[in-house]
Enzyme design. Structure first.
Site, mmCIF file in Angstrom:
data_model
loop_
_atom_site.group_PDB
_atom_site.id
_atom_site.type_symbol
_atom_site.label_atom_id
_atom_site.label_comp_id
_atom_site.label_asym_id
_atom_site.label_seq_id
_atom_site.Cartn_x
_atom_site.Cartn_y
_atom_site.Cartn_z
ATOM 1 N N GLU A 42 47.786 -34.386 41.489
ATOM 2 C CA GLU A 42 46.981 -33.177 41.331
ATOM 3 C C GLU A 42 45.604 -33.472 41.922
ATOM 4 O OE1 GLU A 42 44.505 -30.860 37.825
ATOM 5 O OE2 GLU A 42 46.308 -31.973 37.261
ATOM 6 N N ARG A 46 37.227 -30.466 42.429
ATOM 7 C CA ARG A 46 35.939 -30.964 41.929
ATOM 8 C C ARG A 46 35.107 -31.586 43.044
ATOM 9 N NH1 ARG A 46 36.760 -33.657 35.922
ATOM 10 N NH2 ARG A 46 37.899 -31.924 34.964
ATOM 11 N N THR A 70 41.821 -27.785 38.928
ATOM 12 C CA THR A 70 40.524 -27.118 38.772
ATOM 13 C C THR A 70 40.471 -25.863 39.640
ATOM 14 O OG1 THR A 70 39.624 -29.383 38.584
ATOM 15 C CG2 THR A 70 38.055 -27.572 38.471
ATOM 16 N N LYS A 130 48.282 -25.813 30.529
ATOM 17 C CA LYS A 130 47.550 -27.071 30.475
ATOM 18 C C LYS A 130 46.726 -27.091 29.184
ATOM 19 C CE LYS A 130 44.015 -29.616 33.104
ATOM 20 N NZ LYS A 130 43.445 -29.798 34.453
#
Length: 215
Positions: A42, A46, A70, A130
């Site tokens: 993943e 960021r 994200t 999640k």
């Protein structure tokens, strides 16, 4: 929506969560994970390098199941799809992002932390979520309790945030856990240092640990 990538992630059991400092590290990082028997990553939005890193991995290392993390906006959904991501995750629930992912055919797991979050996500058709920040939010016991009223819906979860090699067994012993996500396998400092052997070793150990836990 095609959920095959998440089915594969569940079979693998552990997802490295990666904040990649530069796209130049994309291929050697993918190689290190693959060598460790962990064909998944993943790559989070960021860092500014995320989209290019995903595109490089998608083009040159197709054996790696690559997702985008994200994913906080509709634009990020578009960037993830354009970069070849096969699944997406977010730390929270945003109905516009969920709708955009659905429209784009991107299997997507929104983030939840409360029963209200779960209610909103299930109302949008989400069945995989999640749990973030997993340990700070109360750990396995908290997730087990807040998810209990919804289990007849067949929900499963990927906890991230504080999940480590040492506590992953607490999560994977729960039937509601599809996989765990963690940063310990490939931290930014390890990537920048070119510690590919270390990343490979941690990846291999994580895979072995999943096998031990699941029997």
């Amino acid at each position: 929506m095609n959920v095959a990538p998440f089915d594969r992630a569940a079979r693998i059991g552990v997802v490295p969560v990666i904040a990649i400092p530069s796209a130049d590290y994309a291929e050697p990082l993918a190689d290190a994970l693959l060598e460790g028997g962990l064909p998944i990553a993943e790559i989070t939005f960021r860092t500014e390098a995320a989209a290019e890193a995903m595109a490089r991995v998608s083009e040159t290392r197709p054996d790696l199941l690559m997702g985008a993390g994200t994913v906080l906006s509709v634009d990020a959904v578009s960037s993830a799809v354009a970069a070849g991501a096969t699944f997406g995750l977010a730390p929270g629930f945003d109905p516009e992002v969920v709708a955009a992912a659905d429209a784009a055919g991107l299997p997507f797991a929104p983030g939840i932390m409360t029963p209200s979050d779960i209610s909103l996500a299930t109302a949008r058709g989400c069945r995989l979520m999640k749990f973030f920040p997993a340990m700070a939010a109360g750990g396995p016991d908290m997730l087990k309790n807040i998810s209990a009223p919804f289990l007849h819906l067949g929900l499963t979860f990927i906890p991230t945030g504080g999940v480590t090699q040492d506590n992953m067994h607490e999560w994977l012993s729960l039937p509601i856990i599809a996989a765990v996500g963690g940063t310990w396998i490939a931290k930014p400092a390890d990537i920048e240092a070119g510690d590919w052997a270390g990343i490979t070793a941690r990846a291999r150990h994580a895979v072995e640990r999943v096998d031990e836990i699941r029997g």
